[in-house]
Design a protein around this motif. Structure first.
Motif, PDB file in Angstrom:
ATOM      1  N   UNK A  25       0.856  -1.291  -0.054  1.00 18.42           N
ATOM      2  CA  UNK A  25       0.197  -0.182   0.057  1.00 18.42           C
ATOM      3  C   UNK A  25       0.871   1.236   0.080  1.00 18.42           C
ATOM      4  N   UNK A  26       1.999   1.234   0.760  1.00 12.02           N
ATOM      5  CA  UNK A  26       3.080   2.301   0.668  1.00 12.02           C
ATOM      6  C   UNK A  26       3.389   2.836  -0.692  1.00 12.02           C
ATOM      7  N   UNK A  27       3.624   1.636  -1.536  1.00 12.04           N
ATOM      8  CA  UNK A  27       4.255   1.984  -2.897  1.00 12.04           C
ATOM      9  C   UNK A  27       3.065   2.308  -3.740  1.00 12.04           C
ATOM     10  N   UNK A  28       2.102   1.923  -3.725  1.00  9.14           N
ATOM     11  CA  UNK A  28       0.903   2.096  -4.473  1.00  9.14           C
ATOM     12  C   UNK A  28       0.670   3.796  -4.697  1.00  9.14           C
ATOM     13  N   UNK A  29       1.131   4.752  -3.711  1.00 11.66           N
ATOM     14  CA  UNK A  29       0.842   6.092  -4.019  1.00 11.66           C
ATOM     15  C   UNK A  29       2.190   6.669  -3.923  1.00 11.66           C
ATOM     16  N   UNK A  30       3.477   5.849  -3.939  1.00 13.13           N
ATOM     17  CA  UNK A  30       4.706   6.741  -3.895  1.00 13.13           C
ATOM     18  C   UNK A  30       5.027   7.184  -5.105  1.00 13.13           C
ATOM     19  N   UNK A  31       4.506   6.825  -6.209  1.00 18.65           N
ATOM     20  CA  UNK A  31       4.798   7.667  -7.597  1.00 18.65           C
ATOM     21  C   UNK A  31       4.198   8.979  -7.637  1.00 18.65           C
TER      22      UNK A  31
END
Length: 222
Positions: free
Chosen positions: A133-139
């Motif tokens: 879930x952290x990486x889902x919005x990290x871009x």
């Protein structure tokens, strides 16, 4: 009266110790996964290098997969933090996009394990990144930075190309990533080590100028 657990004497120290232990595990695990890949890395080896037990690592991270995902989250968060340092508000658009390109170059040059981890995760078709879930919005933050630079450049007339933030991010990343990830095959085929110190300044300048030239429409078809 019940004292909250966080208020007990020594609770802050224990929390700091736990945070420090987790950070140390992540540092060693990053090296292990970068060196051997997800399948080849061994939690036993990470524990041995930490002089701790596999049980302790699982206590903090739950499983080898969760540890690997935590390593990916840490690695991507670090590069996103670098990108957020670009002062979009006070830099002219040309200087801002050049700065972003050069900061990306510097980060990739200094963090070779990050490049290896990205390559490994591509072998796995981003299977583990999709579970985070952290990486889902990290871009989102880097695209926001680039979009603001592009909008400012269009408004000032510095940029004439109708550019997409994802395309620009890809152009910068592709150059910086290729230089490190493909250094060995490129060197074997063409006899040049792209990561050698004597090439660094020229290539760092090149990535910034490449992006600026594209956004200015230089060399575009009439």
């Amino acid at each position: 009266m019940t004292i909250p657990a966080s208020s007990h004497p020594g609770a802050a120290d224990r929390r700091r110790d736990a945070d420090r232990t987790k950070a140390e595990i992540l540092e060693v695990a990053q090296q292990e996964f970068a060196r051997h890949g997800y399948a080849g890395a061994r939690v036993d080896e990470i524990a041995a290098r930490m002089r701790t037990t596999k049980r302790m690592i699982y206590y903090y991270f739950g499983s080898k997969e969760r540890l690997y995902i935590a390593v990916l989250e840490k690695a991507y968060a670090e590069v996103r933090e670098v990108e957020r340092t670009v002062d979009v508000q006070h830099l002219a658009p040309v200087e801002a996009i050049r700065t972003l390109a050069e900061l990306t170059f510097d980060h990739h040059d200094a963090h070779r394990d990050f490049i290896k981890l990205v390559a490994i995760e591509n072998v796995h078709q981003a299977e583990h990144i999709r579970k985070s879930e952290v990486l889902a919005n990290l871009g989102t933050p880097v695209l926001d930075v680039i979009s603001r630079i592009l909008d400012a450049g269009q408004a000032s007339g510095d940029f004439v190309t109708e550019a997409d933030a994802i395309d620009v991010h890809m152009m910068i990343s592709a150059f910086c990533f290729f230089r490190v990830a493909n250094q060995h095959t490129f060197g074997a085929l063409f006899g040049r080590d792209m990561t050698a110190p004597e090439h660094r300044a020229r290539l760092r300048l090149m990535v910034g100028e490449m992006i600026v030239a594209y956004l200015r429409g230089e060399g575009s078809r009439s």
